[in-house]
Structures are given as C-alpha cells and as structure tokens.
Design an enzyme around this catalytic site. Sequence first.
Site: not given
Lengths: 399, 399
Positions: B116, B118, B123, B187, B189, B221, B225, B228, B232, B241, B245, B346
């Site tokens: 994955d 970024y 973003h 997410e 994507e 994905d 949060r 994570q 992380y 995550k 997915t 976001e």
Amino acid sequence: MTWVTGADGSAYGVTNLPYGVFAHDGRDPRIGVRIGDFVLDLTGAEAAGLVLAAGAFDRPTLNDFMALGRPQWTAVRQRVTELLTDTAHRAAVEPLLVPLADVRLLLPFAVADYVDFYSSEHHASNVGQIFRPGQPPLLPNWKHLPIGYHGRAGTVVVSGTPVVRPAGQRPGPDGPTYGPSARLDIEAEVGFVVGVPSPLGARVSVDDFADHVFGVVLVNDWSARDIQAWEYQPLGPFLGKSFATSVSAWVTPLDALADAFLPAPEQDPEVAAYLRDVPHLGLDLRLAVEWNGERVSEPPFRTMYWTPAQQLAHLTVNGASLRTGDLYASGTVSGPERGQVGSFLELTWGGAEPVKLGAGETRTFLEDGDTVTVTATAPGPDGTTIALGEVTGTIQPAR
Amino acid sequence: MTWVTGADGSAYGVTNLPYGVFAHDGRDPRIGVRIGDFVLDLTGAEAAGLVLAAGAFDRPTLNDFMALGRPQWTAVRQRVTELLTDTAHRAAVEPLLVPLADVRLLLPFAVADYVDFYSSEHHASNVGQIFRPGQPPLLPNWKHLPIGYHGRAGTVVVSGTPVVRPAGQRPGPDGPTYGPSARLDIEAEVGFVVGVPSPLGARVSVDDFADHVFGVVLVNDWSARDIQAWEYQPLGPFLGKSFATSVSAWVTPLDALADAFLPAPEQDPEVAAYLRDVPHLGLDLRLAVEWNGERVSEPPFRTMYWTPAQQLAHLTVNGASLRTGDLYASGTVSGPERGQVGSFLELTWGGAEPVKLGAGETRTFLEDGDTVTVTATAPGPDGTTIALGEVTGTIQPAR
C-alpha cells in the site's frame, strides 16, 4: 536409538526429525525428514505405504502436510520414529535414505503472509539508544503489545540463496543519494510457521498456539540500515527489508521442542487479557551468529520479552485470518550482553565500534562476499541436544 | 457495437470488458468478462474453442491468465471483442452469457504480496495537519520517494464481503484500553495488479510498467484509526489495517484504460533517475464514495503525485522480485477540496466536523451496519465512458 549410521548422538538424531523439501537426481522436489546426514524421502515412503499422510507428501512444499493439524503431525512423527528405530523396518526404509550431500534443499513451504515482530527488549532498547540517544530507550507502546509489521512474503528465500546487495535512496547531508546500501546488516531471528488456518473475523487464543503452529525455522532478516533510515517514516520499513529474508531449509516441528519450553521473562506492566498466556513460556533456543566463519555472537532466545503464543494472539486479535504457510518471526534476538546481539548494528554500536574478524580484518557492516550463518541448538527430548537447521547467505555485489 | 442486449451505451460496453471470477449454478468457479449486465463465461468459451488462452481460463483465479503477458492479454481482448460484436458468433456465444444477477462474484485473483502506497499529496498533507498541527504537513522524504509498506495479503477480500469491526488496543489517557475500534474508517484507493513476474535481484524500469501490470481494481483499505495510532511507532501500521482490505470483483485491463492516461502533476524537487518516467502519466479515474447510499466525496485520481509506473519501479529498485498476483494500491486518493477526500478522517477533519447523511443522521466514523461503496469511471476507448467495478462493504459489530 536409530539404526541409521552416525545419527545417534548427533544433533540430528531421532529426537529431532525436522522436515524439508529436497531436489535429488533431477527429479521433482520431494518432502523429506532429516536423520543424521541423510534425508528420509517421505514422498517415497508415503508412495510405498510406509507412512500415511493423506497424500500430503506428494507435493513440492510442506503446506498440505502442515494443514493437516496436530494429531496428524504427531502421528506421522511417531510413525517416522518407528521406521527409523525398529530394525524390522530397516530393509524397507534404507533405500529411501538419501545422503544429505547429494540433495539440494529448497524453500520448505510456500510462504503465505510474512510478519516480523520486534520482541526482544534488549534489541529494542539498543536500537533506541543508538538512534535516539538521551531519550527513553523504549517507546511507550512497546511493553503493551508485541510491535510487528508485514514483510514481503515473495522474497523469503531458502538458506544458501545468494543475497544481492540492494540499492536505493540513502540519507545524505544535502538530501538523499542513490546507490548500493553501505550499511547492510543481518537480523538473527526465530520464525514460527503456521499450519492450521483460522477464519476471518475470529481470534486465535494464546492457548491455541500449538494447534496452529507447526514448527520453527531460523530466519535472517537482511536489513539495509541506510535505506531503512530514510524511508521508514511514517509507515515503517519497506525496501530496507524487502529485498531478501532467508529461512532455514529445515522446519523443526514443535514436538521436537517440547523440552525447550521454559518460563519467559516476567512482564511488567501487566498485559491485556488477550495476551495473558498461562503458563507464560518462551523457548530455550541458543543461537549463534558466524561472520565469515567466525562466531561473533550467541543470542539467547530465552530472553525474548514477548512469547510466540502472545505474538500469534496479537496477530489475530483484530480478526485477521491465518493461512497455512503464514510465517511470523520473532524480531532480532538480542540478549543483555554485547556478545549476545542479533544484529551488526548492535554489535558495532551503530558502526562506531568495528569488530575484528580473523586474519586482521575488521568490519562494521557487511562487505561483498561476506557470509553469515545463523545456527541454533535446543534441549531436545530424552536429554538430547537438537540443532535447528542453519540459515546462511553470502552477499553479492549490487547490480 | 455489441449484439448483447443493453450493453451499448452502458458503462460496461464492449470498450470496457473487465475480468472476474464467478460462481453460478452450484458449479466450480469460472472466469468471465463483464458485458452490460451479463458475464461471458470464458471458461466455457475456451473449452468450446472460441477463445485461446493456453488453458488459463480453466482455473478458479485470473492468475494463470495474468501470467501470460501483454501480447496474450491483447489478443484475448481482441478475440472477445470480436465474439461480442460480430453477429456471426452470436449463436455460439449467447449460450455462454450468464445474467449478472445470477452469479456470485469471487476474489478475482490470488493475492501474492500486497503493498500500500501513500501517494496523494493532498491526503498526506491532510493527515500531517490533523496529526502534527503546526508542523510541516509533509515529512522530508515524501517528495523523494513513494512511501509505502506491506499489508496483509491473506485478508484481501472481494467486494461485498462483510467487514467485522476489529478490536484491539486503543490509546487512552491512563494508558491503552482494549475494545472495538471507535474510529473505523475507509481509504478509497486504486490498486494495480501484477501479471508478469520479475526475478529476484533485478529491477523493473518505469518504462516496463505495462509489461508487468495487467489491470486495475478499486480498493477500500479499511482502517481502524485508534488501533493504528497506538501501534504504529516505529514499524508502521499493522492491526489497524490487517483485518480487511476490500477489492472490486472486476479487474479492468490496462487496455481498456488507454484513453485515461494523462500527464501527472509536475514533481518538484526532481526525482531520482530510476523514478523518472517519460512521459510522466497518471490516470483520469473519477472516484466516488457513497456512505449509506449518499455520495459524500469524489476523489480525483488524476491529482496523485506519484504515478503507478513510479511506484512499480520503486517497489523493485532494491531487487525485490514481483510475483503474479502482487497487488499494489495507490494510497488514499484525495484531491484538494474537502469534497474530494478518500477517507472519513479527512472528511470529518479527525472526527471534529461530523458529516450529515440523509434522514438527519450524522457521522464521524463508521457505525455498525454502515455500508460504504466506492465507484469510479474513466474515459474509455472511442469516446465512451467506462466504469471500474465497485468495491462495497458493510460493517458488522465486533465479535
């Protein structure tokens, strides 16, 4: 006592019996078990009706056998033991023994997902001191959960595979530069191989470790420290690791390690309920790291803070499923002493303190042509000492 | 013009023709291509001698077909187009059309490794502003390389698969607590699916993108949060995550997207030589995110900073090999406007600004029972508009 010449008293006696996959005589890959300096051809043994494994030995990987589950793993191990100890079977079995020197060992299982943990307190503290001097050596989350991340399954290679020095972006005083890694390192680790899968959305309890995990491999998680340092914020290691991860050709079944379990270091603060394993057991695996033939370190796996059962429970607590062939590695194994570390980053303290190898050579990180071999022994059943399969690799120049 | 009823003028006309795998009528999974509201049974078409694909359609996944390479992909697409447009074939082909409503769509390919990226500047800047207010929104490495990490291939699921809310450790004022994620996010994507592998130790050039990449899927994905945020540091996202997915059931071949390529945003500073793609092309994919049926965002893929060719070159610059079935996703697609973002983090600015959905409901993050669907269209060949397969999922309560 086995009737196989030279096996008794060796580290690959009848209490060990690790599984692997071998090529021999131009034929298709076959599954075998190691006894002394021979491989017992299990594909041939099953075809001859000497072992029953639901056809799982007629395959080029251990995956189908690993999927059968613990009762079958134990039954096959008992049967193989019987074949190799009861002289009544010698005439039938001896033709199925192939000298180890005549075979080529292959990747023993198809890797599904590869996860790498970070579970040695000494390693994590050393790395913290090297990269964040003056700060607390461990991050706030470290003693609450086994930190881990996913690595690249497709570049897991069998012991003996050459490792091409990776190129990439490295940090420089005027911004990044591109070129071969100048800080190529090892990470001596122990890997756990999942046999029995679990469904998506469910958790695997700490108590169910032995129902899912088939066995153990040695792992060298080759690491390009300069590439890693530049890329890893904020999503973790990527190209600094993904060029190659070597595993031993032999998978040591958990049954061979029954006498190697021992209490793991006490954990403080208390861990979350899903991580409480009772008894809280680590493994007494004694690793050794040889750099161009010279033993430079002896990492003790018994010092690991997080146990493999805790790692498995953590890996699945969010409902992630397991697949046959999943590999999860312990993270670098480092004990409290400098002579017990599992990486050259630690051995040379960030490259500041070169180590002497034989013939007056010194090293900080790996040079082209260098060979690193990780070995390990463990207390085996019946007072024996067993060896885990070694993991070795030689660095080739960048292309 | 196709003779298939209702297909002309739809977003799944004869210029689209995405591939998938379907189950129908209690039979084994078969490979198909979508045309209008039908699936053309390619397994049956190959068995009948109507299409030649080296037996690759007699499989439960697209992998063998994807391994054949671009000349074969193009030849099969031409032949399928011929079958669906020339009325001379209608009598032979029509019995192989299955109404879409009658099939169950399966995961179209066996995922090898999942990476994955970024790669949306908007973003990454938004996330930087939300989590590191007052700091530069992008980290120093971001414009030098496409940041990425490995995800869990074993939990990639097909569109429509329910997503069980993950549990885990979340940060709290008095240390971590354990429980279901309270900040479950999406997410949106775009994923690129590798067909042709590459050997270990070699690099794939930016110029060779179309030789290796078979096609495109939409990706959600799912991201917890809170889990994570706690886990992380320092090795990146893991359990936040790895629980699921989702990918679309249809893989849109690159050939269908030939008219969707367009110049990507200019890059400054200049990138390293191995990342210089000439021409520097992105894709004009227009995504839309529906939350419980309400369109809340329209992320424009054309705004992505790093191109898929650059991502592929970066992924392999260290010598990492590619395997058939490798999936690499773009990272969350967000444009410059609030109505163009690909995550609810976001959209609600870290949960601080709830969004209104229909019937007076508001949301910050996902609630149990919520459904999210990501769709996309693109300019297709001959002035048509084509749709990418949607990716949808509904949240089930934590277990």
